[in-house]
Write a protein that holds these residues in place. Structure first.
Motif, PDB file in Angstrom:
ATOM      1  N   SER A  52     -14.967   2.105  31.217  1.00  0.00           N
ATOM      2  CA  SER A  52     -15.448   0.926  30.501  1.00  0.00           C
ATOM      3  C   SER A  52     -14.501   0.557  29.369  1.00  0.00           C
ATOM      4  N   VAL A  53     -13.945   1.586  28.671  1.00  0.00           N
ATOM      5  CA  VAL A  53     -13.012   1.300  27.580  1.00  0.00           C
ATOM      6  C   VAL A  53     -11.745   0.638  28.121  1.00  0.00           C
ATOM      7  N   VAL A  54     -11.233   1.154  29.264  1.00  0.00           N
ATOM      8  CA  VAL A  54     -10.039   0.546  29.876  1.00  0.00           C
ATOM      9  C   VAL A  54     -10.311  -0.908  30.226  1.00  0.00           C
ATOM     10  N   THR A  55     -11.490  -1.161  30.819  1.00  0.00           N
ATOM     11  CA  THR A  55     -11.835  -2.534  31.202  1.00  0.00           C
ATOM     12  C   THR A  55     -11.945  -3.438  29.979  1.00  0.00           C
ATOM     13  N   LEU A  56     -12.525  -2.900  28.872  1.00  0.00           N
ATOM     14  CA  LEU A  56     -12.645  -3.712  27.658  1.00  0.00           C
ATOM     15  C   LEU A  56     -11.280  -4.023  27.064  1.00  0.00           C
ATOM     16  N   ALA A  57     -10.317  -3.059  27.173  1.00  0.00           N
ATOM     17  CA  ALA A  57      -8.961  -3.335  26.706  1.00  0.00           C
ATOM     18  C   ALA A  57      -8.356  -4.484  27.499  1.00  0.00           C
ATOM     19  N   GLY A  58      -8.569  -4.468  28.833  1.00  0.00           N
ATOM     20  CA  GLY A  58      -8.096  -5.576  29.665  1.00  0.00           C
ATOM     21  C   GLY A  58      -8.723  -6.897  29.248  1.00  0.00           C
ATOM     22  N   LEU A  59     -10.030  -6.877  28.905  1.00  0.00           N
ATOM     23  CA  LEU A  59     -10.715  -8.094  28.440  1.00  0.00           C
ATOM     24  C   LEU A  59     -10.043  -8.625  27.176  1.00  0.00           C
ATOM     25  N   GLY A  60      -9.687  -7.702  26.251  1.00  0.00           N
ATOM     26  CA  GLY A  60      -9.026  -8.137  25.028  1.00  0.00           C
ATOM     27  C   GLY A  60      -7.694  -8.809  25.306  1.00  0.00           C
ATOM     28  N   LEU A  61      -6.922  -8.250  26.260  1.00  0.00           N
ATOM     29  CA  LEU A  61      -5.621  -8.837  26.595  1.00  0.00           C
ATOM     30  C   LEU A  61      -5.783 -10.255  27.119  1.00  0.00           C
ATOM     31  N   VAL A  62      -6.722 -10.434  28.076  1.00  0.00           N
ATOM     32  CA  VAL A  62      -6.896 -11.750  28.685  1.00  0.00           C
ATOM     33  C   VAL A  62      -7.430 -12.753  27.656  1.00  0.00           C
ATOM     34  N   LEU A  63      -8.316 -12.282  26.761  1.00  0.00           N
ATOM     35  CA  LEU A  63      -8.865 -13.166  25.724  1.00  0.00           C
ATOM     36  C   LEU A  63      -7.752 -13.648  24.785  1.00  0.00           C
ATOM     37  N   SER A  64      -6.800 -12.748  24.501  1.00  0.00           N
ATOM     38  CA  SER A  64      -5.676 -13.142  23.651  1.00  0.00           C
ATOM     39  C   SER A  64      -4.848 -14.236  24.322  1.00  0.00           C
ATOM     40  N   LEU A  65      -4.618 -14.101  25.646  1.00  0.00           N
ATOM     41  CA  LEU A  65      -3.865 -15.143  26.363  1.00  0.00           C
ATOM     42  C   LEU A  65      -4.615 -16.473  26.361  1.00  0.00           C
ATOM     43  N   GLU A  66      -5.966 -16.402  26.435  1.00  0.00           N
ATOM     44  CA  GLU A  66      -6.768 -17.630  26.428  1.00  0.00           C
ATOM     45  C   GLU A  66      -6.652 -18.344  25.080  1.00  0.00           C
ATOM     46  N   PHE A  67      -6.750 -17.577  23.972  1.00  0.00           N
ATOM     47  CA  PHE A  67      -6.561 -18.171  22.638  1.00  0.00           C
ATOM     48  C   PHE A  67      -5.183 -18.796  22.517  1.00  0.00           C
ATOM     49  N   TYR A  68      -4.188 -18.115  23.126  1.00  0.00           N
ATOM     50  CA  TYR A  68      -2.811 -18.602  23.089  1.00  0.00           C
ATOM     51  C   TYR A  68      -2.706 -19.957  23.774  1.00  0.00           C
ATOM     52  N   LEU A  69      -3.390 -20.065  24.949  1.00  0.00           N
ATOM     53  CA  LEU A  69      -3.325 -21.330  25.684  1.00  0.00           C
ATOM     54  C   LEU A  69      -4.064 -22.439  24.960  1.00  0.00           C
ATOM     55  N   LEU A  70      -5.052 -22.076  24.124  1.00  0.00           N
ATOM     56  CA  LEU A  70      -5.756 -23.087  23.336  1.00  0.00           C
ATOM     57  C   LEU A  70      -4.989 -23.440  22.067  1.00  0.00           C
ATOM     58  N   ARG A  71      -3.757 -22.953  21.947  1.00  0.00           N
ATOM     59  CA  ARG A  71      -2.828 -23.250  20.841  1.00  0.00           C
ATOM     60  C   ARG A  71      -3.363 -22.790  19.502  1.00  0.00           C
ATOM     61  N   ALA A  72      -3.868 -21.553  19.452  1.00  0.00           N
ATOM     62  CA  ALA A  72      -4.292 -20.968  18.184  1.00  0.00           C
ATOM     63  C   ALA A  72      -3.520 -19.676  17.966  1.00  0.00           C
TER      64      ALA A  72
END
Lengths: 80, 122, 168, 88
Positions: free
Chosen positions: A29-49
């Motif tokens: 579960s911790v590994v999966t949550l780390a992956g969630l954090g990575l993808v969320l960071s890319l999403e914020f990046y695409l929203l230009r923040a």
């Protein structure tokens, strides 16, 4: 074309969050949550923040994983 | 289309090809170590080519357009490339060591000197 | 000594990241230069003990930096290209013969062994799994085992010679 | 202008590849397998950030990729360290 990327990333995020709840082994579960954090960071990046993306990269990828693992060391690895 | 633009397209295509191969290797190989081979090598190499394409794009835009911020784009992409090149093999090495110490052995291996060495010490 | 090296590295990194902000010295503003100097001092005071004795005065020798740059551009990149074509062929055809072998590195310094391990990880079909701390032996996962007890030249080509020239 | 469209397309392909590596992260039989998927995801996300930074024409965004490449690797290291200690 950018909209497609938003849809894809959101779909991965929902899927990862569901699987993080469903796994019995908490380390996975911790590994999966780390992956969630990575993808969320890319999403914020695409929203230009960029500032939010930097904070999310630092906290989500590094700090949250470390804190969860320290907590996991003090308890059992398998969920009841 | 200028020859430099064609070079950018070629670099990007090579990078995407190697990234695709690295991801396919995750599903095609049988155990952790061989997957690490495919994943770290091919994706690092593909990301190098993609970053080179972006550096070249920044330099050509700087030359033709004259805005200096494209030069900064090329410089920062180069710094990101160096960071990737330093951290990636170290991460692969850490995963391989953790896998072997936690008891996940290589499948179909013809020789395993590390397990022999550990057995001798016990 | 390590205080000076850490501070210079931090200041150089700060200058690279803020290039193009003004006009002094070809591209920096005065505010960025002062802020960078203060930050570099703080970073050096906080983390110079972490580097410790591992980097001596030889790390500042510019000839070594030039050699390291030539090494990364030339042999390392060529080795990576060969490695990737080889691994790409194995991904498509699926023929592997894996195994973990033991190799004597023959390098004394920690930095050299680290560089050699990283280079080996990036080159043809090999991946460093573990390092013996005392004898500096490397345990390497080889995707296509040819002999059970290979020498360092079988694994890495001419890399160990290059790294010995850079670090010692 | 045309070149930026091509760069956006390349970034989109990298996002699709990252979906595949997430699949390995969810399927993998052992914990190290999942960490391999996570490490691949790291590299792919850095590549996507650099490419999208050029495609969106905002230079400040590429700085995120540098910070990200240096920090995300700490998470991988920490999980690897825990696996080493926790299972033996």
């Amino acid at each position: 074309m950018e909209g497609l990327a938003h849809v894809g990333l959101s779909a991965i995020m929902v899927w990862l969050a569901l699987m993080a709840v469903r796994f019995r082994d908490l380390l996975i579960s911790v590994v999966t949550l780390a992956g969630l954090g990575l993808v969320l960071s890319l999403e914020f990046y695409l929203l230009r923040a960029p500032d939010v993306a930097i904070a999310e990269a630092a906290i989500g990828a590094g700090l949250t994983t470390a804190i969860y693992l320290i907590a996991l060391r003090g308890s059992r690895r398998e969920e009841e | 289309m200028s020859p430099l633009e064609i070079l950018i397209y070629i670099l990007g295509a090579v990078g995407l090809f190697f990234n695709t191969l690295g991801t396919v290797a995750l599903f095609r190989f049988p155990d952790v170590y061989t997957r690490l081979h495919g994943a770290t090598k091919c994706t690092t190499f593909g990301s190098i080519f993609l970053t080179l394409a972006v550096i070249l794009y920044g330099l050509t835009s700087w030359q033709s357009g004259g805005e200096s911020r494209y030069g900064i784009l090329a410089l920062h992409a180069a710094v990101a490339l160096v960071a990737l090149l330093v951290t990636n093999p170290t991460g692969a090495h850490a995963i391989a060591r953790a896998a072997h110490r936690s008891g996940v052995g290589p499948k179909f291996a013809v020789v395993d000197a590390l397990a022999d060495e550990k057995g001798r010490r016990k | 000594m390590s205080f000076l090296i850490t501070g210079l590295l931090a200041f150089g990194f700060y200058l690279i990241l803020t290039a193009g902000s003004g006009t002094i010295l070809g591209g920096w503003s005065a505010a960025e230069l002062i802020a960078g100097a203060v930050t570099a001092l703080i970073v050096a005071a906080a983390s110079s003990r972490l580097l410790g004795q591992r980097c001596g005065a030889g790390a500042l020798n510019p000839l070594r930096w030039v050699l390291a740059f030539i090494y990364v551009i030339g042999p390392l990149f060529w080795g990576m290209a060969k490695a990737n074509l080889d691994v790409a062929r194995r991904v498509i055809t699926g023929e592997i013969r894996p195994g973990i072998v033991k190799v004597k590195a023959g390098l004394a310094e920690d930095l050299g062994v680290t560089m050699l391990a990283n280079s080996i990880t990036l080159t043809p079909g090999t991946l460093t799994v573990d390092i013996d701390d005392e004898s500096h032996d490397l345990y390497i996962h080889w995707i296509d085992v040819k002999t059970d007890s290979p020498s360092i030249e079988d694994i890495s080509g001419g890399f160990s010679g290059w790294i010995r020239r850079i670090t010692e | 202008m045309e070149l930026q469209g091509a760069l956006t397309l390349a970034g989109l392909v990298v996002v699709i590849l990252s979906v595949l590596s997430v699949l390995r992260c969810l399927l993998g039989p052992t914990v190290p397998d999942r960490v391999v998927g996570l490490d691949t995801l790291n590299t792919l996300v850095v590549a996507a950030m650099v490419v999208f930074g050029a495609a969106l024409d905002e230079i400040i965004l590429v700085d995120v990729a540098i910070v990200y490449a240096l920090l995300s690797f700490i998470g991988t290291l920490y999980i690897a360290k825990f696996t080493e200690r926790g299972l033996s």
